[in-house]
Scaffold this active site. Sequence first.
Site, PDB file in Angstrom:
ATOM      1  CD  GLU A  54      -1.272   0.403   3.653  1.00 37.64           C
ATOM      2  OE1 GLU A  54      -1.768   1.530   3.824  1.00 37.64           O
ATOM      3  OE2 GLU A  54      -1.530  -0.570   4.355  1.00 37.64           O
TER       4      GLU A  54
ATOM      5  NE  ARG B 271      -0.104   6.523   5.646  1.00 35.33           N
ATOM      6  CZ  ARG B 271      -0.427   5.237   5.649  1.00 35.33           C
ATOM      7  NH1 ARG B 271      -0.747   4.626   6.768  1.00 35.33           N
ATOM      8  NH2 ARG B 271      -0.413   4.544   4.531  1.00 35.33           N
TER       9      ARG B 271
ATOM     10  NE  ARG C 194      -3.312   4.593   3.397  1.00 29.18           N
ATOM     11  CZ  ARG C 194      -3.791   5.651   4.024  1.00 29.18           C
ATOM     12  NH1 ARG C 194      -4.243   6.681   3.335  1.00 29.18           N
ATOM     13  NH2 ARG C 194      -3.834   5.704   5.341  1.00 29.18           N
TER      14      ARG C 194
ATOM     15  CG  HIS D 105      -8.701   3.948   5.466  1.00 31.33           C
ATOM     16  ND1 HIS D 105      -8.835   2.954   6.398  1.00 31.33           N
ATOM     17  CD2 HIS D 105      -7.410   4.356   5.524  1.00 31.33           C
ATOM     18  CE1 HIS D 105      -7.672   2.762   7.005  1.00 31.33           C
ATOM     19  NE2 HIS D 105      -6.788   3.608   6.488  1.00 31.33           N
TER      20      HIS D 105
END
Length: 125
Positions: A81, A92, A96, A116
């Site tokens: 990831e 963050r 992703r 997420h």
Amino acid sequence: MAAVLAGALGVALGAGAPARESFRGSAPAAGTVALAALPAEAQHTERLIRSGGPFPYAKDGTVFGNRERLLPSHPRGYYREYTVPTPGSRDRGARRIVCGGVQPREPEACFYTEDHYASFRRIVK
């Protein structure tokens, strides 16, 4: 009763979600997104992945366990990831890119999530 329970479990386990096969093959289909259509930060992260970094976050490049089982099944260690920065976020954020393959610089497939790991779209060129 068993049919009602099975139906309820199917809903709870994500019945109706895109089939895993929708991520396979080369033609764009449901469950895909063009690299050019991703946010600029995601495009930059994809370039970093293919060049081997350097990555801005310590967690980038770590093993992604696919616990959600939304990506095609592979042995542990197949997926890695990477953070896609979110402008204005103090951490963050939720975005992703998860890539799979034997060689991290040459992934077999990459997937984008903006929520997420709740959903993924395979990145196509």
